[in-house]
Design a protein around this motif. Structure first.
Motif, short mmCIF file in Angstrom:
data_model
loop_
_atom_site.label_atom_id
_atom_site.label_comp_id
_atom_site.label_asym_id
_atom_site.label_seq_id
_atom_site.Cartn_x
_atom_site.Cartn_y
_atom_site.Cartn_z
N GLY A 69 46.19 47.12 56.97
CA GLY A 69 44.78 47.47 56.90
C GLY A 69 44.53 48.96 57.08
O GLY A 69 43.56 49.50 56.57
N LEU A 70 45.39 49.62 57.82
CA LEU A 70 45.24 51.06 58.04
C LEU A 70 45.91 51.88 56.94
O LEU A 70 45.41 52.95 56.55
CB LEU A 70 45.83 51.45 59.39
CG LEU A 70 45.08 50.94 60.62
CD1 LEU A 70 45.87 51.27 61.88
CD2 LEU A 70 43.68 51.54 60.70
N THR A 105 35.92 53.79 38.93
CA THR A 105 36.60 54.32 40.11
C THR A 105 35.94 53.86 41.42
O THR A 105 36.61 53.46 42.38
CB THR A 105 36.60 55.86 40.08
OG1 THR A 105 37.26 56.30 38.90
CG2 THR A 105 37.32 56.41 41.30
N SER A 106 34.62 53.89 41.46
CA SER A 106 33.92 53.49 42.69
C SER A 106 34.16 52.01 43.02
O SER A 106 34.32 51.64 44.20
CB SER A 106 32.42 53.76 42.54
OG SER A 106 31.89 53.04 41.42
N TYR A 107 34.22 51.17 41.96
CA TYR A 107 34.48 49.75 42.20
C TYR A 107 35.86 49.52 42.82
O TYR A 107 36.04 48.70 43.72
CB TYR A 107 34.37 48.95 40.89
CG TYR A 107 32.97 48.95 40.31
CD1 TYR A 107 31.94 48.25 40.92
CD2 TYR A 107 32.69 49.67 39.15
CE1 TYR A 107 30.66 48.25 40.38
CE2 TYR A 107 31.42 49.69 38.61
CZ TYR A 107 30.41 48.97 39.23
OH TYR A 107 29.15 48.97 38.69
N VAL A 108 36.84 50.27 42.26
CA VAL A 108 38.20 50.14 42.79
C VAL A 108 38.26 50.61 44.24
O VAL A 108 38.92 50.00 45.09
CB VAL A 108 39.19 50.92 41.90
CG1 VAL A 108 40.58 50.89 42.52
CG2 VAL A 108 39.22 50.35 40.50
N LEU A 109 37.55 51.72 44.51
CA LEU A 109 37.54 52.23 45.88
C LEU A 109 36.98 51.20 46.87
O LEU A 109 37.57 50.93 47.91
CB LEU A 109 36.70 53.53 45.94
CG LEU A 109 37.36 54.79 45.38
CD1 LEU A 109 36.34 55.93 45.33
CD2 LEU A 109 38.56 55.19 46.24
N PHE A 110 35.82 50.65 46.51
CA PHE A 110 35.22 49.65 47.40
C PHE A 110 36.07 48.39 47.51
O PHE A 110 36.15 47.76 48.57
CB PHE A 110 33.81 49.28 46.90
CG PHE A 110 32.78 50.33 47.18
CD1 PHE A 110 32.46 50.67 48.48
CD2 PHE A 110 32.15 51.01 46.13
CE1 PHE A 110 31.50 51.66 48.75
CE2 PHE A 110 31.21 51.99 46.40
CZ PHE A 110 30.88 52.31 47.70
N GLY A 111 36.75 48.04 46.43
CA GLY A 111 37.62 46.86 46.47
C GLY A 111 38.79 47.04 47.43
O GLY A 111 39.13 46.16 48.23
N ILE A 139 39.59 45.14 50.92
CA ILE A 139 40.87 44.50 51.26
C ILE A 139 41.39 45.02 52.59
O ILE A 139 41.90 44.27 53.42
CB ILE A 139 41.90 44.73 50.12
CG1 ILE A 139 41.44 44.00 48.85
CG2 ILE A 139 43.28 44.27 50.55
CD1 ILE A 139 42.31 44.30 47.64
N ALA A 140 41.26 46.33 52.81
CA ALA A 140 41.72 46.93 54.06
C ALA A 140 40.94 46.36 55.25
O ALA A 140 41.51 46.03 56.30
CB ALA A 140 41.57 48.44 54.00
N LEU A 166 40.51 42.48 59.91
CA LEU A 166 39.94 41.26 60.51
C LEU A 166 41.02 40.21 60.72
O LEU A 166 41.08 39.53 61.76
CB LEU A 166 38.82 40.71 59.62
CG LEU A 166 37.54 41.55 59.55
CD1 LEU A 166 36.56 40.95 58.54
CD2 LEU A 166 36.88 41.60 60.93
N VAL A 167 41.88 40.07 59.71
CA VAL A 167 42.99 39.12 59.84
C VAL A 167 43.88 39.52 61.01
O VAL A 167 44.35 38.69 61.79
CB VAL A 167 43.80 39.03 58.53
CG1 VAL A 167 45.08 38.23 58.74
CG2 VAL A 167 42.96 38.40 57.44
N ALA A 168 44.11 40.84 61.14
CA ALA A 168 44.95 41.32 62.24
C ALA A 168 44.32 40.98 63.58
O ALA A 168 45.02 40.62 64.54
CB ALA A 168 45.15 42.83 62.10
#
Length: 444
Positions: free
Chosen positions: A329-330, A380-386, A390-391, A396-398
């Protein structure tokens, strides 16, 4: 009658002799349970186990119609006149006759304070005012190990008791180790109230019940006694709960000056043998319970330590999973920011890092930079937010993956080990000690 204590003189002086071995066994077993610091009851409670301390004496419940000789038998066994006797209904309440260091009479609440396991009797309205305890210093027979419960004489007709006598006797029957039923051959031996109570007690406690034809020396000739006994036995056997094979009813009477020349067979020693047998069985059961409870506590300690070990192992794996997810995540945002800067701000990055360092990092991240360069600017912005989503999801999973369960501290584990060692090497070992290992019949 609400707890008053009356001090009385005794015909038998207080005996300073050493307690019998059986008394010592039961007393020490009891103390091993109730000790305020290291008692088994307290230890078990800390482990979530419920244990009951064994009683130091057996309880003998005496029931029968009025003037059946219950009180006379107690006086004979104790060899002291502790109970009033006569043809009238002398015993109108419940009298506990037990041994002690000095002669006393307790009434009302003082009786329940002496016998806390009889506390539920308070729930039966009116009983408390008719409870009495007679404490005798007698050391005769095995009285030091016996508590007699003398009950009101049972009669039919319009006789009204100040409390529910049937419910009280049935409740006491659940706690009694022995139930003696005395039938008076010259009184109301076939009293319906007595027969109904006996039948109801027999449904649950048939193995504890003993039947005796009392006052046999006053029943006339042998033929008269046999006739009366047959009538009682036939009446008892008519009831399904009492009709069982091997029904026995010894004839007994209390020896006195008037009965010395009686030719009536007196089997009163059978009563004493029943008491002795129950005492011996109680001692053995107490020792077996002690050993069983020690093993139960030791097993619970072992289980708790094993569960703690499993928890510690699971916690280690949980921390590893959390660390792995947290790292992902980091690292994702860092890679995202670095590759984005390399693909959109090359000159600025070269100026900040220097040409050599730039070439070295680009050698590792070149593929990711190429991917960024292949993405249309409008996406580009969509990929960044995606990637940021995920991060965040990985973080949260961690958080949830790294959750651990509470484990025992070193001090707690050491304490549990000491408890296990105490109950197995100290408490349980008591059963094998030289005094406790003697046969009960030889110790008295």
């Amino acid at each position: 009658m609400s707890g008053k204590v009356r001090h009385r003189t005794s015909a038998n002086a207080a005996d300073s002799a050493t307690q019998s071995v059986n008394e010592k066994i039961l007393k020490e077993c009891h103390s091993l349970y109730i000790d305020p610091e290291n008692g088994l009851v307290k230890i078990a409670e800390s482990l979530g186990i419920s244990l009951l301390a064994p009683r130091k004496k057996i309880t003998v419940l005496m029931i029968g119609n009025h003037s059946a000789g219950k009180s006379s038998f107690i006086n004979w066994y104790v060899e002291e006149h502790v109970q009033r006797t006569g043809v009238a209904i002398e015993t109108q309440g419940f009298t506990f006759v037990t041994s002690g260091r000095k002669r006393e009479s307790l009434t009302g609440n003082a009786t329940l304070h002496l016998y806390p396991h009889f506390e539920p009797l308070r729930q039966i309205e009116g009983v408390t005012d008719y409870l009495t305890t007679e404490i005798s210093t007698s050391k005769q027979k095995r009285f030091s190990l016996v508590t007699f419960v003398d009950t009101p004489g049972l009669v039919d007709g319009d006789m009204k008791y100040p409390f529910d006598v049937n419910q009280s006797i049935l409740w006491l029957g659940d706690l009694a180790d022995l139930i003696f039923v005395f039938f008076d051959p010259i009184g109301q031996a076939l009293c319906k109230r007595t027969l109904n109570l006996v039948e109801e007690l027999s449904h649950k406690h048939a193995d504890r019940m003993r039947f005796y034809l009392s006052k046999a020396d006053e029943a006339g000739h042998e033929s008269d006694r046999q006739r009366v006994m047959m009538q009682i036995v036939q009446e008892l056997c008519k009831r399904p709960g009492l009709n069982r094979t091997g029904f026995d009813m010894p004839t007994i009477y209390v020896p006195n000056m008037n009965s010395k020349g009686s030719r009536c067979a007196n089997q009163i020693e059978e009563v004493c043998k029943d008491i002795e047998k129950t005492i011996n069985q109680t001692i053995q059961n107490t020792l077996n319970s002690l050993e069983r409870d020690c093993h139960q506590i030791a097993d619970m300690v072992t289980t708790k330590l094993q569960e703690d070990s499993v928890k510690a192992s699971n916690n280690l794996r949980a921390r590893f999973r959390g660390a792995a997810c947290g790292f992902c995540g980091l690292i994702l945002p860092m890679l995202l920011l670095t590759t984005f800067m390399f693909s959109t701000r090359r000159d600025f990055v070269k100026k900040m890092l220097g040409n050599n360092l730039y070439i070295t990092i680009y050698g590792y991240l070149g593929i990711l930079v190429s991917v960024w360069e292949g993405i249309p600017k409008e996406y580009t912005s969509y990929v960044l937010f995606g990637i940021l989503g995920i991060a965040l999801l990985m973080l949260l999973v961690a958080k949830f993956a790294s959750r651990t369960k509470t484990t025992l501290s070193r001090k707690q584990k050491r304490s549990l080990g000491e408890i296990k060692d105490h109950v197995l090497t100290t408490v349980k070992a008591k059963k094998s000690c030289s005094i406790w290992n003697q046969e009960p019949s030889k110790s008295l």
